[in-house]
Design a protein around this motif. Structure first.
Motif, PDB file in Angstrom:
ATOM      1  N   PHE A 158       0.819  -1.198   0.000  1.00 28.35           N
ATOM      2  CA  PHE A 158       0.000   0.000   0.000  1.00 28.35           C
ATOM      3  C   PHE A 158       0.864   1.264   0.000  1.00 28.35           C
ATOM      4  CE2 PHE A 158      -2.881  -2.970   2.382  1.00 28.35           C
ATOM      5  CZ  PHE A 158      -3.899  -3.008   1.439  1.00 28.35           C
ATOM      6  N   PHE A 159       0.372   2.324  -0.659  1.00 33.83           N
ATOM      7  CA  PHE A 159       0.960   3.647  -0.536  1.00 33.83           C
ATOM      8  C   PHE A 159      -0.116   4.667  -0.887  1.00 33.83           C
ATOM      9  CE2 PHE A 159       1.530   2.520  -4.941  1.00 33.83           C
ATOM     10  CZ  PHE A 159       1.376   3.695  -5.656  1.00 33.83           C
ATOM     11  N   VAL A 160       0.079   5.893  -0.395  1.00 34.93           N
ATOM     12  CA  VAL A 160      -0.951   6.925  -0.510  1.00 34.93           C
ATOM     13  C   VAL A 160      -0.453   8.099  -1.335  1.00 34.93           C
ATOM     14  CG1 VAL A 160      -2.524   8.444   0.757  1.00 34.93           C
ATOM     15  CG2 VAL A 160      -1.755   6.298   1.800  1.00 34.93           C
ATOM     16  N   ALA A 161      -1.240   8.513  -2.328  1.00 36.87           N
ATOM     17  CA  ALA A 161      -0.992   9.765  -3.031  1.00 36.87           C
ATOM     18  C   ALA A 161      -1.847  10.835  -2.365  1.00 36.87           C
ATOM     19  CB  ALA A 161      -1.357   9.631  -4.508  1.00 36.87           C
ATOM     20  N   GLY A 162      -1.204  11.773  -1.684  1.00 36.45           N
ATOM     21  CA  GLY A 162      -1.927  12.801  -0.941  1.00 36.45           C
ATOM     22  C   GLY A 162      -2.206  14.026  -1.801  1.00 36.45           C
ATOM     23  N   LEU A 163      -3.481  14.347  -1.966  1.00 31.56           N
ATOM     24  CA  LEU A 163      -3.864  15.541  -2.719  1.00 31.56           C
ATOM     25  C   LEU A 163      -4.037  16.749  -1.794  1.00 31.56           C
ATOM     26  CD1 LEU A 163      -6.467  13.998  -5.205  1.00 31.56           C
ATOM     27  CD2 LEU A 163      -4.020  14.363  -5.517  1.00 31.56           C
ATOM     28  N   ASN A 164      -3.422  16.669  -0.624  1.00 27.48           N
ATOM     29  CA  ASN A 164      -3.565  17.732   0.382  1.00 27.48           C
ATOM     30  C   ASN A 164      -2.671  18.926   0.048  1.00 27.48           C
ATOM     31  OD1 ASN A 164      -2.925  14.861   1.514  1.00 27.48           O
ATOM     32  ND2 ASN A 164      -4.664  15.576   2.712  1.00 27.48           N
ATOM     33  N   LEU A 165      -3.275  20.104   0.041  1.00 20.69           N
ATOM     34  CA  LEU A 165      -2.489  21.332  -0.048  1.00 20.69           C
ATOM     35  C   LEU A 165      -2.074  21.752   1.359  1.00 20.69           C
ATOM     36  CD1 LEU A 165      -4.672  23.217  -2.652  1.00 20.69           C
ATOM     37  CD2 LEU A 165      -2.366  22.325  -3.028  1.00 20.69           C
ATOM     38  N   THR A 166      -0.891  22.336   1.478  1.00 19.00           N
ATOM     39  CA  THR A 166      -0.348  22.702   2.790  1.00 19.00           C
ATOM     40  C   THR A 166       0.057  24.169   2.783  1.00 19.00           C
ATOM     41  OG1 THR A 166       0.524  20.455   2.990  1.00 19.00           O
ATOM     42  CG2 THR A 166       1.356  22.096   4.542  1.00 19.00           C
ATOM     43  N   ALA A 167      -0.359  24.891   3.804  1.00 18.82           N
ATOM     44  CA  ALA A 167       0.008  26.303   3.924  1.00 18.82           C
ATOM     45  C   ALA A 167       0.821  26.504   5.199  1.00 18.82           C
ATOM     46  CB  ALA A 167      -1.251  27.163   3.954  1.00 18.82           C
ATOM     47  N   ASP A 168       2.051  26.980   5.049  1.00 23.76           N
ATOM     48  CA  ASP A 168       2.847  27.274   6.240  1.00 23.76           C
ATOM     49  C   ASP A 168       2.514  28.686   6.742  1.00 23.76           C
ATOM     50  OD1 ASP A 168       4.154  29.034   4.521  1.00 23.76           O
ATOM     51  OD2 ASP A 168       5.890  27.719   4.250  1.00 23.76           O
ATOM     52  N   ARG A 169       3.132  29.077   7.844  1.00 25.90           N
ATOM     53  CA  ARG A 169       2.807  30.373   8.449  1.00 25.90           C
ATOM     54  C   ARG A 169       3.101  31.535   7.514  1.00 25.90           C
ATOM     55  NH1 ARG A 169       5.257  29.501  14.585  1.00 25.90           N
ATOM     56  NH2 ARG A 169       3.761  27.887  15.245  1.00 25.90           N
ATOM     57  N   CYS A 170       4.192  31.419   6.776  1.00 29.31           N
ATOM     58  CA  CYS A 170       4.569  32.494   5.861  1.00 29.31           C
ATOM     59  C   CYS A 170       3.494  32.666   4.783  1.00 29.31           C
ATOM     60  CB  CYS A 170       5.926  32.188   5.231  1.00 29.31           C
ATOM     61  SG  CYS A 170       6.510  33.434   4.083  1.00 29.31           S
ATOM     62  N   PHE A 171       3.022  31.547   4.241  1.00 27.93           N
ATOM     63  CA  PHE A 171       1.996  31.616   3.195  1.00 27.93           C
ATOM     64  C   PHE A 171       0.709  32.216   3.743  1.00 27.93           C
ATOM     65  CE2 PHE A 171      -1.590  29.991   0.798  1.00 27.93           C
ATOM     66  CZ  PHE A 171      -1.201  30.175  -0.516  1.00 27.93           C
ATOM     67  N   MET A 172       0.280  31.758   4.927  1.00 25.77           N
ATOM     68  CA  MET A 172      -0.977  32.249   5.489  1.00 25.77           C
ATOM     69  C   MET A 172      -0.883  33.729   5.850  1.00 25.77           C
ATOM     70  SD  MET A 172      -2.957  29.756   5.146  1.00 25.77           S
ATOM     71  CE  MET A 172      -4.395  30.443   5.972  1.00 25.77           C
ATOM     72  N   THR A 173       0.290  34.168   6.277  1.00 27.07           N
ATOM     73  CA  THR A 173       0.472  35.579   6.616  1.00 27.07           C
ATOM     74  C   THR A 173       0.335  36.460   5.371  1.00 27.07           C
ATOM     75  OG1 THR A 173       1.954  35.004   8.432  1.00 27.07           O
ATOM     76  CG2 THR A 173       2.048  37.270   7.618  1.00 27.07           C
ATOM     77  N   SER A 174       0.845  35.955   4.252  1.00 24.70           N
ATOM     78  CA  SER A 174       0.785  36.741   3.006  1.00 24.70           C
ATOM     79  C   SER A 174      -0.512  36.521   2.230  1.00 24.70           C
ATOM     80  CB  SER A 174       1.987  36.394   2.114  1.00 24.70           C
ATOM     81  OG  SER A 174       2.018  35.008   1.835  1.00 24.70           O
ATOM     82  N   HIS A 175      -1.342  35.561   2.674  1.00 24.21           N
ATOM     83  CA  HIS A 175      -2.642  35.313   2.035  1.00 24.21           C
ATOM     84  C   HIS A 175      -3.719  35.206   3.125  1.00 24.21           C
ATOM     85  CE1 HIS A 175       0.370  33.824  -0.845  1.00 24.21           C
ATOM     86  NE2 HIS A 175      -0.511  34.090  -1.801  1.00 24.21           N
ATOM     87  N   PRO A 176      -3.977  36.285   3.840  1.00 29.13           N
ATOM     88  CA  PRO A 176      -4.884  36.224   4.997  1.00 29.13           C
ATOM     89  C   PRO A 176      -6.330  35.878   4.633  1.00 29.13           C
ATOM     90  CG  PRO A 176      -4.344  38.502   4.450  1.00 29.13           C
ATOM     91  CD  PRO A 176      -3.447  37.637   3.624  1.00 29.13           C
TER      92      PRO A 176
END
Length: 237
Positions: A158-176
């Protein structure tokens, strides 16, 4: 957010379960966590899954337990005991016939991976299932990563292809104005095209388990089910 029973009814069959013991909690209760804790305990939730499986004896689920924040060795053993008690003979050992017909014949309905050394002494628990996590906030970069992983070769089992998008603090700060939910919906058209182009099966470039966030807000389950139907059509020929 859909409950786990709603997700089961919708067709979700793989669950990424991040387990935690609350800091300072004098009880042995465990909760699911992803930044915040769930209200229901892990045991309560998994008992609901076991009851649902009893009512649907031909359904198979894959439960991937990981992270285990704040769990001592004793809590690990108590949790594993509760898993065995909850699922009993539904737990699928490593050496089972991993075809649907074989699982139905044996009454196995739960493949349970446990990402900790505590699982070593328990044949009912599987090792960690590799998860392809891009750690990207942009769909194009996410899909570029997944295609690169496919070209590098699929893992055994088994293995998983993750379609999850990830936002770090820097990204969230610049895209409030954005949240993980809005990011998922905003990028869905691009992700959907990639998903529709995938092939199921055992060939080197084919995918296995597919995971995503907010799958109840987009037609994720129906697309994955349609991919599985391709296998039935191939066998029909």
């Amino acid at each position: 957010i859909k409950s786990i029973l709603d997700q089961l009814q919708s067709g979700v069959r793989y669950f990424d379960l991040r387990i935690a013991h609350k800091q300072g909690d004098t009880s042995n209760d465990l909760y699911f966590t992803h930044v915040i804790y769930t209200q229901l305990t892990v045991v309560e939730t998994l008992q609901m899954v076991a009851t649902w499986l009893t009512a649907h004896p031909k359904e198979i689920v894959i439960l991937a337990c990981s992270h285990f924040e704040g769990l001592s060795k004793i809590l690990h053993e108590e949790f594993i005991y509760s898993l065995k008690k909850t699922f009993g003979s539904k737990l699928c050992p490593h050496n089972a016939d991993m075809t649907l017909r074989g699982l139905w014949f044996s009454g196995y309905q739960v493949v349970l991976s446990y990402e900790d050394q505590a699982a070593e002494a328990h044949e009912e628990l599987w090792h960690e299932i590799p998860y392809w996590w891009a750690n990207e906030a942009n769909a194009d970069q996410l899909l570029q990563y997944l295609n690169w992983k496919k070209e590098a070769g699929r893992p055994d089992g088994f293995f998983v292809a993750g379609l999850n998008l990830t936002a770090d603090r820097c990204f969230m700060t610049s895209h409030p104005h954005l949240s993980l939910k809005s990011m998922t919906l905003e990028n869905w058209t691009c992700v959907k095209r990639w998903l529709e182009d995938q092939k199921p099966g055992a060939d080197p470039m084919n995918i296995n388990i597919i995971a995503g966030d907010f799958v109840g807000l987009v037609p994720f389950c129906s697309l994955v089910i349609s991919l599985n139907k391709q296998l039935l059509q191939q066998k029909g020929h």
